[in-house]
Design an enzyme around this catalytic site. Sequence first.
Site, PDB file in Angstrom:
ATOM      1  N   ILE A 192      -7.410 -10.554   7.674  1.00 60.64           N
ATOM      2  CA  ILE A 192      -6.523 -11.127   6.654  1.00 60.64           C
ATOM      3  C   ILE A 192      -5.302 -10.246   6.380  1.00 60.64           C
ATOM      4  CG2 ILE A 192      -8.283 -12.497   5.493  1.00 60.64           C
ATOM      5  CD1 ILE A 192      -8.561 -10.233   3.441  1.00 60.64           C
TER       6      ILE A 192
ATOM      7  N   ASP B 224       1.395   3.154  -9.878  1.00 57.72           N
ATOM      8  CA  ASP B 224       2.129   2.331  -8.920  1.00 57.72           C
ATOM      9  C   ASP B 224       1.955   0.849  -9.234  1.00 57.72           C
ATOM     10  OD1 ASP B 224       3.881   2.009  -6.821  1.00 57.72           O
ATOM     11  OD2 ASP B 224       2.363   2.164  -5.246  1.00 57.72           O
TER      12      ASP B 224
ATOM     13  N   LYS C 265      -3.036  -6.250   7.553  1.00 56.92           N
ATOM     14  CA  LYS C 265      -2.969  -4.972   8.254  1.00 56.92           C
ATOM     15  C   LYS C 265      -2.302  -3.970   7.348  1.00 56.92           C
ATOM     16  CE  LYS C 265      -1.696  -2.865  12.660  1.00 56.92           C
ATOM     17  NZ  LYS C 265      -1.070  -3.084  13.997  1.00 56.92           N
ATOM     18  N   GLY C 266      -2.998  -2.882   7.068  1.00 60.74           N
ATOM     19  CA  GLY C 266      -2.453  -1.840   6.233  1.00 60.74           C
ATOM     20  C   GLY C 266      -1.840  -0.720   7.052  1.00 60.74           C
TER      21      GLY C 266
ATOM     22  N   LYS D 286     -11.544  -2.769   4.505  1.00 59.01           N
ATOM     23  CA  LYS D 286     -10.397  -2.008   4.993  1.00 59.01           C
ATOM     24  C   LYS D 286     -10.852  -1.014   6.045  1.00 59.01           C
ATOM     25  CE  LYS D 286      -7.313  -0.386   2.166  1.00 59.01           C
ATOM     26  NZ  LYS D 286      -6.638   0.282   1.014  1.00 59.01           N
TER      27      LYS D 286
ATOM     28  N   LYS E  83       3.111  -2.623  -9.580  1.00 60.89           N
ATOM     29  CA  LYS E  83       4.192  -3.446  -9.031  1.00 60.89           C
ATOM     30  C   LYS E  83       3.569  -4.738  -8.490  1.00 60.89           C
ATOM     31  CE  LYS E  83       4.031  -0.992  -4.558  1.00 60.89           C
ATOM     32  NZ  LYS E  83       4.825  -0.214  -3.572  1.00 60.89           N
TER      33      LYS E  83
ATOM     34  N   VAL F  82      -7.432  -5.205   7.798  1.00 59.79           N
ATOM     35  CA  VAL F  82      -8.281  -5.640   6.708  1.00 59.79           C
ATOM     36  C   VAL F  82      -8.940  -6.937   7.145  1.00 59.79           C
ATOM     37  CG1 VAL F  82      -8.446  -6.275   4.273  1.00 59.79           C
ATOM     38  CG2 VAL F  82      -6.699  -4.623   5.016  1.00 59.79           C
TER      39      VAL F  82
ATOM     40  N   ASN G 103       0.922  -4.752  -5.697  1.00 57.97           N
ATOM     41  CA  ASN G 103      -0.403  -4.190  -5.961  1.00 57.97           C
ATOM     42  C   ASN G 103      -1.205  -5.011  -6.970  1.00 57.97           C
ATOM     43  OD1 ASN G 103       0.061  -2.114  -4.175  1.00 57.97           O
ATOM     44  ND2 ASN G 103       0.761  -0.682  -5.740  1.00 57.97           N
TER      45      ASN G 103
ATOM     46  N   PHE H 154      -3.052   2.083   7.734  1.00 60.85           N
ATOM     47  CA  PHE H 154      -4.009   2.865   8.514  1.00 60.85           C
ATOM     48  C   PHE H 154      -5.002   2.011   9.289  1.00 60.85           C
ATOM     49  CE2 PHE H 154      -2.769   5.242   4.715  1.00 60.85           C
ATOM     50  CZ  PHE H 154      -2.153   6.341   5.324  1.00 60.85           C
ATOM     51  N   GLY H 155      -4.821   0.701   9.285  1.00 65.41           N
ATOM     52  CA  GLY H 155      -5.725  -0.166  10.021  1.00 65.41           C
ATOM     53  C   GLY H 155      -5.762  -1.564   9.423  1.00 65.41           C
TER      54      GLY H 155
END
Length: 262
Positions: free
Chosen positions: A28, A146, A30-31, A51, A148, A36, A151, A33-34
């Site tokens: 669903i 953070d 991509k962050g 994640k 926003k 999701v 998030n 570091f990899g």
Amino acid sequence: MGAVCCSSSIDFANEDVQLNHFYLMRAIGKGAFGKVRIVRHKDTGQQYALKYISKERAIERKSAANIISERNLLERIDYPLIVNLRYAFQDDDTMFMALDLMLGGDLRFLLERVGKLSELQTRHYIAQLGLSLNYLHKKRRIAHRDIKPDNILLDERGHAHLSDFNVAVVFTDRKPVRFSKAGTLAYMAPELLGKQGYSTSVDWWSLGIVAYELLFGKRPFKGRSNDQLMDAILHEPLQFPENVYQIVSEDCVNVLSGVKLI
């Protein structure tokens, strides 16, 4: 493999959690570091957002300490309007974090799709986020740092959940005030930018910026460069659109002013 079961209604006692305890479903996102992926626990049927965090990539980007800090912090949190960590485990190459699944997208996506929200819609989201912040600040002495639209994730019923605690910080009796700068510049409070020392109150400023953006489709402070934006946040007064009372109520304007946006 190392594993830990985090705060959850599911009790695994001393059982180790591993990747093969889950059915792997569709990706669903991509962050940094990899990927999701949606997963479903084989025994309970409960679905989560899993994640994948590449250890090598985290080390390359010098983010390993932040990731470990986020995991440790999330183990202290369990609140209905937060994207909670339910399981964390790892293998040689990857750290896995199973989080509450949110299928409604984030508020940034919603803003891009509709432009701006009504006062009633905005009140709904801000009230729920206010509850989350009250829990973090009063019960856990945690500042998110953070806040926003990116998030803030929505569940299938449209409820707002606070996510991404990678720059969150815990205040203690030994460290009741912080001075380090963290977060996204456009949403940072003046006391955080000015390195004057701050506590959890910086999150309320950020929430005010989010509320303004949801209502008017833009942020209150602008700059062509980071330096200009910082100067605007530090020195310019809050200004509303000329037709503000045709868009929102006087009470709404008072609330935005009351979260110290001026």
